[in-house]
Design an enzyme around this catalytic site. Structure first.
Site, PDB file in Angstrom:
ATOM      1  N   ASP A   6      43.408  30.511  38.442  1.00 33.87           N
ATOM      2  CA  ASP A   6      43.232  31.897  38.015  1.00 33.87           C
ATOM      3  C   ASP A   6      43.960  32.058  36.691  1.00 33.87           C
ATOM      4  O   ASP A   6      44.720  31.177  36.273  1.00 33.87           O
ATOM      5  CB  ASP A   6      43.834  32.846  39.079  1.00 33.87           C
ATOM      6  CG  ASP A   6      43.734  34.304  38.674  1.00 33.87           C
ATOM      7  OD1 ASP A   6      42.676  34.715  38.168  1.00 33.87           O
ATOM      8  OD2 ASP A   6      44.726  35.047  38.846  1.00 33.87           O
ATOM      9  N   SER A   7      43.768  33.228  36.061  1.00 36.99           N
ATOM     10  CA  SER A   7      44.492  33.497  34.827  1.00 36.99           C
ATOM     11  C   SER A   7      45.965  33.808  35.096  1.00 36.99           C
ATOM     12  O   SER A   7      46.765  33.818  34.165  1.00 36.99           O
ATOM     13  CB  SER A   7      43.842  34.682  34.108  1.00 36.99           C
ATOM     14  OG  SER A   7      43.749  35.779  34.997  1.00 36.99           O
ATOM     15  N   CYS A  69      39.518  33.278  39.594  1.00 35.92           N
ATOM     16  CA  CYS A  69      39.424  34.338  38.587  1.00 35.92           C
ATOM     17  C   CYS A  69      37.957  34.768  38.441  1.00 35.92           C
ATOM     18  O   CYS A  69      37.084  33.933  38.178  1.00 35.92           O
ATOM     19  CB  CYS A  69      39.955  33.792  37.266  1.00 35.92           C
ATOM     20  SG  CYS A  69      39.850  34.957  35.914  1.00 35.92           S
ATOM     21  N   GLU A 149      49.967  44.739  38.446  1.00 36.28           N
ATOM     22  CA  GLU A 149      51.048  43.850  38.005  1.00 36.28           C
ATOM     23  C   GLU A 149      52.374  44.592  37.860  1.00 36.28           C
ATOM     24  O   GLU A 149      53.439  44.002  37.991  1.00 36.28           O
ATOM     25  CB  GLU A 149      50.650  43.120  36.723  1.00 36.28           C
ATOM     26  CG  GLU A 149      49.447  42.245  37.001  1.00 36.28           C
ATOM     27  CD  GLU A 149      49.351  41.001  36.168  1.00 36.28           C
ATOM     28  OE1 GLU A 149      49.991  40.931  35.115  1.00 36.28           O
ATOM     29  OE2 GLU A 149      48.594  40.097  36.591  1.00 36.28           O
ATOM     30  N   CYS A 181      37.368  41.460  40.975  1.00 35.00           N
ATOM     31  CA  CYS A 181      38.543  41.083  40.179  1.00 35.00           C
ATOM     32  C   CYS A 181      39.646  40.729  41.163  1.00 35.00           C
ATOM     33  O   CYS A 181      39.794  41.389  42.203  1.00 35.00           O
ATOM     34  CB  CYS A 181      38.987  42.238  39.283  1.00 35.00           C
ATOM     35  SG  CYS A 181      40.514  41.890  38.381  1.00 35.00           S
ATOM     36  N   HIS A 183      42.764  41.223  41.268  1.00 36.05           N
ATOM     37  CA  HIS A 183      43.814  42.197  41.574  1.00 36.05           C
ATOM     38  C   HIS A 183      43.341  43.352  42.458  1.00 36.05           C
ATOM     39  O   HIS A 183      44.156  44.017  43.095  1.00 36.05           O
ATOM     40  CB  HIS A 183      44.355  42.798  40.273  1.00 36.05           C
ATOM     41  CG  HIS A 183      45.110  41.831  39.421  1.00 36.05           C
ATOM     42  ND1 HIS A 183      44.548  40.678  38.925  1.00 36.05           N
ATOM     43  CD2 HIS A 183      46.386  41.850  38.971  1.00 36.05           C
ATOM     44  CE1 HIS A 183      45.452  40.030  38.200  1.00 36.05           C
ATOM     45  NE2 HIS A 183      46.581  40.719  38.220  1.00 36.05           N
TER      46      HIS A 183
HETATM   47  N1  DGL Z   1      42.030  37.225  37.172  1.00 33.47           N
HETATM   48  C1  DGL Z   1      41.265  38.157  36.371  1.00 33.47           C
HETATM   49  C2  DGL Z   1      39.915  38.402  37.058  1.00 33.47           C
HETATM   50  O1  DGL Z   1      39.791  38.268  38.264  1.00 33.47           O
HETATM   51  C3  DGL Z   1      42.013  39.442  36.134  1.00 33.47           C
HETATM   52  C4  DGL Z   1      43.204  39.307  35.232  1.00 33.47           C
HETATM   53  C5  DGL Z   1      42.843  38.902  33.811  1.00 33.47           C
HETATM   54  O2  DGL Z   1      42.229  39.692  33.088  1.00 33.47           O
HETATM   55  O3  DGL Z   1      43.165  37.789  33.441  1.00 33.47           O
HETATM   56  O4  DGL Z   1      38.962  38.733  36.407  1.00 33.47           O
END
Ligand code: DGL
Length: 263
Positions: A6-7, A69, A149, A181, A183
């Site tokens: 993930d990011s 992600c 976050e 997403c 989050h």
């Molecule tokens: N992990 C990203 C997503 O699910 C969200 C956070 C980001 O923008 O990096 O799209």
């Protein structure tokens, strides 16, 4: 090992579902906190780092890759599947789109995600492939990621932001909403409260974990290559901000992590 990337910390919501449905397998997780967010980056950037991370996870003996992600799933799953043909690669879109297409009764589906995920139209196209008559309404909810976050998963500020982004979808009479997403499942309680009881919420992380379980049952050769019972490994390319909070919310405890930027 199951390789998951993930990011940043958001992908832990995906790990949570994998632990729930497939608790026995060892995972290796990489969160690219040094380059976060992916949601507002261009497709080329996301593809480039998704490929680097996949290579890194494979070098560390991952036998299967999960793109946790949604932005990377949207922009990079096709290029990754073309580049790493021999490795099973799972992404967040297919399973979630299938569940949304099946769950809807009135054919009106909302999809919410980062600007990148919404711009790519990957989710939308996948749902329409399964259910060409569906009416899709999308919204890029840019403030949801920073809210989570910073630990604002409930309360007045969060309620206000949810109202701001989701009012247009509510006005369209959707009966199904996809949390596209990493989050957003952490905001699920407030999102549900706002959307009301008539709206099904799809968490693609849960859809994916169920699909993965089925996949292992029908692909015992791959399943046998996975390690069981060994300690999980969590890597981040930079200090993850507020990891304690997110980790507590996902697992009820603080996980041990290693900081390493291989790129
Ligand atoms: N992990 C990203 C997503 O699910 C969200 C956070 C980001 O923008 O990096 O799209």
């Amino acid at each position: 090992m199951i390789g998951i990337f993930d990011s940043g910390v958001g992908g832990l919501t995906v790990v949570k579902e994998i632990f729930k449905y497939l608790p026995e397998y060892q995972i290796i997780y990489f969160g690219d906190t040094a380059r976060l967010p992916y949601g507002t980056k261009g497709a080329g950037f996301v593809q480039k780092y998704s490929a680097k991370i996949t290579n890194w996870l494979l070098d560390r003996k991952a036998k299967i890759i999960i793109i946790a992600c949604h932005t990377a799933s949207s922009w990079a799953s096709v290029s990754l599947k073309n580049k790493f043909k021999k490795i099973p690669i799972f992404e967040m879109i297919s399973a979630g789109a299938k569940d949304a297409a099946v769950l809807t009764k009135n054919g009106k589906i909302g999809i919410i995600g980062t600007p990148g995920t919404i711009k790519s139209r990957a989710f939308e196209n996948k749902v329409l492939k399964i259910n060409p008559d569906a009416k899709i309404y999308t919204a890029a909810c840019s403030l949801f990621v920073p809210l989570v976050e910073m630990g604002f998963v409930e309360g007045d500020v969060t309620k206000k932001v949810i109202e701001e982004y989701l009012s247009p979808l509510k006005g369209k009479g959707i009966d199904t909403l996809v949390l596209a997403c990493t989050h957003y499942p952490l905001l699920e309680k407030e999102i549900k409260n706002f959307m009301g009881v008539g709206v099904n919420i799809v968490n693609p992380a849960e859809s994916l974990a169920k699909d993965l379980k089925n996949y292992f049952e029908s692909n015992p050769k791959i399943e046998k290559q996975l390690k069981r019972g060994a300690a999980h490994q969590f890597y981040f390319s930079d200090e993850p901000y507020n990891l304690e909070k997110i980790s507590q919310l996902c697992f009820g405890k603080i996980i041990k992590v290693k900081i390493k930027d291989p790129f």
